[in-house]
Design an enzyme around this catalytic site. Structure first.
Site, mmCIF file in Angstrom:
data_model
loop_
_atom_site.group_PDB
_atom_site.id
_atom_site.type_symbol
_atom_site.label_atom_id
_atom_site.label_comp_id
_atom_site.label_asym_id
_atom_site.label_seq_id
_atom_site.Cartn_x
_atom_site.Cartn_y
_atom_site.Cartn_z
ATOM 1 N N TYR A 24 0.814 -1.216 0.000
ATOM 2 C CA TYR A 24 0.000 0.000 0.000
ATOM 3 C C TYR A 24 0.850 1.268 0.000
ATOM 4 O O TYR A 24 0.516 2.226 0.707
ATOM 5 C CB TYR A 24 -0.915 0.037 1.237
ATOM 6 C CG TYR A 24 -1.765 -1.184 1.454
ATOM 7 C CD1 TYR A 24 -2.599 -1.669 0.452
ATOM 8 C CD2 TYR A 24 -1.742 -1.858 2.674
ATOM 9 C CE1 TYR A 24 -3.389 -2.788 0.662
ATOM 10 C CE2 TYR A 24 -2.529 -2.977 2.889
ATOM 11 C CZ TYR A 24 -3.346 -3.433 1.876
ATOM 12 O OH TYR A 24 -4.130 -4.525 2.092
ATOM 13 N N TYR A 152 -14.394 -4.506 3.587
ATOM 14 C CA TYR A 152 -13.068 -4.956 3.135
ATOM 15 C C TYR A 152 -12.905 -6.423 3.505
ATOM 16 O O TYR A 152 -13.164 -6.810 4.640
ATOM 17 C CB TYR A 152 -11.952 -4.134 3.801
ATOM 18 C CG TYR A 152 -10.580 -4.669 3.462
ATOM 19 C CD1 TYR A 152 -9.979 -4.377 2.238
ATOM 20 C CD2 TYR A 152 -9.893 -5.502 4.344
ATOM 21 C CE1 TYR A 152 -8.741 -4.896 1.909
ATOM 22 C CE2 TYR A 152 -8.657 -6.027 4.023
ATOM 23 C CZ TYR A 152 -8.077 -5.721 2.802
ATOM 24 O OH TYR A 152 -6.852 -6.243 2.472
ATOM 25 N N ASP A 246 -17.397 -12.146 8.115
ATOM 26 C CA ASP A 246 -15.938 -12.027 8.089
ATOM 27 C C ASP A 246 -15.482 -11.498 9.447
ATOM 28 O O ASP A 246 -15.493 -10.296 9.691
ATOM 29 C CB ASP A 246 -15.546 -11.086 6.943
ATOM 30 C CG ASP A 246 -14.045 -10.837 6.855
ATOM 31 O OD1 ASP A 246 -13.315 -11.219 7.790
ATOM 32 O OD2 ASP A 246 -13.615 -10.250 5.847
ATOM 33 N N LYS A 275 -6.289 -13.075 11.381
ATOM 34 C CA LYS A 275 -5.593 -12.060 12.190
ATOM 35 C C LYS A 275 -5.131 -12.516 13.587
ATOM 36 O O LYS A 275 -3.999 -12.939 13.721
ATOM 37 C CB LYS A 275 -6.441 -10.790 12.268
ATOM 38 C CG LYS A 275 -6.549 -10.091 10.899
ATOM 39 C CD LYS A 275 -6.298 -8.624 10.959
ATOM 40 C CE LYS A 275 -5.895 -8.057 9.623
ATOM 41 N NZ LYS A 275 -6.963 -7.964 8.607
#
Ligand SMILES: *Cc1c(COP(=O)(O)O)cnc(C)c1O
Length: 427
Positions: A24, A152, A246, A275
Site C-alpha cells: 500500500y 473490506y 468475516d 488475524k
C-alpha cells in the site's frame, strides 16, 4: 543476511531501499521505512536504538503482546517435533485440537473447520463453499455475492470484487473481476426496506451476503449496531441466501466479546477467522461452516467435494501456536482487559472531540478511533508518531488504536497522549 538499513534520513524515501516493495505504498514518496529489530510486550525496538510503544499490534493480530512465553514455548516445542507435514490424507493433533476448540467457542453449530493461511484465502474459500452449497443443493444460478459499502475482505482478485469499489483501494481494477452486488448496510428502516427489495428482485442470483460484523475495519473503522446483523440474518433466511460473516478483524475479543456476532446472538452460515488466531505469530486462517452447509458436500459423487487445498494447509507450527493463544484466553483475563482498555480509550480520547478538524471519536472494545475531516499527508502524520516514540498508522481519515490486550495503563496513556498532542499541534 542483509545489513540493517541506515537510520531514517528525511531526504530518502522508500524507493531508495534496495529490493523490497512495500504494501500500500507509493514507493517514490513514502518515507524510508523504519527497521524493527526486537519486540517485547507492546514495545518495538528499532535498528537505531529507539523504542516505540505499539498502538497497532502488528495489523491487529498480536492480542497477547509480542513474545509471550507461552506462545514461544508452543512454537519451539512444535518446531522440534514436527514443523510441517502435508494435510492431504494426513492429519495431526494440533489441527484436530484447534478445530475442536474453535467449534466449541463459536456460536451454534459452526463446527466444520477448513484451514488456510491468510484472511483473503479464508474468504475465497467461504465464497467457493457458498456457490457450491447451492449447486450441491440442486439450485442453479446462485453465483453472485452481495456485499456492503465500506466493506473490506482482502486483496486477492476474488476479494476485490466484494470490497467497496470506491474505498477498497481497488477501483483501478474495475472490470477485471466478476461483477457482484453492492448494497448499503441496513442501518435504518429505509435501507432495510431497500435491501429487502433488492433481495426479492435479485435473490435468485445470490449465493451469499457477506459482511464484517459490528466494525468495518479497513473501510475506516466504521461501527454499526448488533441489530444490523440480526436484520441480515432474518433477510438471508427469508430469501434462502447464506450469510458469510468475516470475523477476521473482530474475532478473538477485539470488540469485547470473543466473536462480534455473539453480541447480536446470531449464527452465520460461514465464518472466516485469521488475524489474531495465532496471537500474531504465524500466518493461519480458518473458514468455519455450519453443519447444514457441510452436509451438502457429502455425497457418493466426487464432484460435490470442496476442491481446495493450500500447500501449507493447517501448518502444525501455526496450529500449535493458535492452540496456545486459546490457552491464554482461558488462563488470562483477556476480555476483562479489553473492557478496561475500552474505558481508558473512552476517557483519554474524549479530549480529541474539542480539537478543530475532528469529526468523530468512537470506541468499541479495544478499538479507539479519531475521525478527522481529512488527512492531507498521512506519511507526515505517521512520522510525527514515530518521533513521539509511538507506532500509530493513520489511514483514510482516521487515527486509530488497536493495542495488544496486555498493554499497560501507562503504555496506553502514552499512545492516547500522543494522539491528543499531535492532533492539537496540526489543528
Ligand atoms: C485483514 C482482513 C482481511 C484479509 O486478511 P489477509 O490475511 O490480509 O489476507 C479480510 N477481512 C478482514 C475483515 C480483514 O480485516
Amino acid at each position: 543476511m542483509a545489513d540493517p538499513i541506515s537510520p531514517t534520513a528525511p531526504e530518502k524515501n522508500a524507493a531508495d531501499m534496495p529490493h523490497l516493495w512495500l504494501p500500500y505504498s507509493q514507493m517514490q514518496t513514502a518515507p524510508f521505512p523504519v527497521e524493527a529489530t526486537r519486540t517485547q510486550g507492546s514495545r518495538i525496538t528499532l535498528a537505531d536504538g529507539r523504542e516505540l510503544t505499539d498502538g497497532v499490534a502488528a495489523w491487529w493480530t498480536a492480542c497477547h503482546g509480542y513474545n509471550h512465553p507461552h506462545l514461544q514455548q508452543a512454537l519451539i516445542h512444535q518446531a522440534a517435533t514436527m514443523p510441517h507435514v502435508m494435510f492431504g490424507g494426513m492429519v495431526h493433533a494440533p489441527a484436530r485440537t484447534l478445530a475442536a476448540r474453535l467449534a466449541a467457542l463459536l456460536p451454534g453449530d459452526l463446527e466444520r473447520v477448513f484451514f488456510t493461511d491468510s484472511g483473503s484465502v479464508a474468504m475465497e474459500v467461504a465464497l467457493k463453499m457458498a456457490v457450491q452449497f447451492h449447486i450441491n443443493s440442486g439450485t442453479h444460478g446462485r453465483t453472485r455475492m452481495l456485499s456492503f459499502r465500506g466493506g473490506y475482505h482482502g486483496d486477492t482478485l476474488g476479494m476485490m470484487s466484494i470490497c467497496d469499489p470506491e474505498e477498497g483501494m481497488h477501483s483501478l481494477f474495475a472490470g477485471v473481476f466478476p461483477e457482484q452486488i453492492l448494497a448499503d448496510l441496513p442501518l435504518d428502516e429505509q435501507s432495510t426496506a431497500d435491501l429487502d427489495a433488492l433481495l426479492a428482485e435479485r435473490g435468485s442470483e445470490i449465493a451469499a451476503v457477506i459482511t464484517e460484523p459490528l466494525v468495518q475495519g479497513a473501510g475506516g473503522m466504521l461501527f454499526h449496531a448488533p441489530e444490523v446483523l440480526q436484520t441480515l440474518r432474518a433477510l438471508c433466511d427469508r430469501h434462502g441466501i447464506l450469510l458469510i460473516v468475516d470475523e477476521i478483524f473482530t474475532g478473538f475479543g477485539r470488540t469485547g466479546t470473543m466473536f462480534a456476532c455473539e453480541k447480536a446472538g446470531i449464527v452465520p452460515d460461514i465464518v472466516a477467522l485469521s488475524k489474531a488466531l495465532t496471537g500474531g505469530t504465524m500466518a493461519l486462517a480458518a473458514t468455519v461452516a455450519r453443519r447444514h452447509v457441510f452436509e451438502k458436500f457429502l455425497s457418493d459423487d466426487a464432484d460435490r467435494a470442496l476442491m481446495h487445498g493450500p500447500t501449507f494447509m493447517a501448518n502444525p507450527l501455526a496450529c500449535a501456536v493458535a492452540n496456545a493463544s486459546l490457552d491464554l484466553f482461558e488462563q488470562e483475563p483477556r476480555l476483562e482487559q479489553v473492557a478496561a482498555i475500552e474505558d481508558q480509550l473512552r476517557r483519554e480520547l474524549a479530549p480529541c472531540r474539542a480539537i478543530p478538524g475532528v469529526r468523530d471519536v468512537r470506541v468499541m472494545g479495544a478499538i479507539g478511533v479519531v475521525e478527522l475531516d481529512k488527512i492531507e499527508d498521512a506519511d507526515a502524520l505517521r512520522r510525527a508518531f514515530v518521533d513521539r516514540g509511538t507506532w500509530v498508522r493513520p489511514f483514510r481519515r482516521i487515527v486509530y488504536l488497536t493495542p495488544a490486550f496486555t498493554i499497560t495503563t501507562e503504555e496506553l496513556s502514552t499512545l492516547t497522549g500522543a494522539i491528543v498532542d499531535i492532533l492539537k499541534a496540526r489543528a
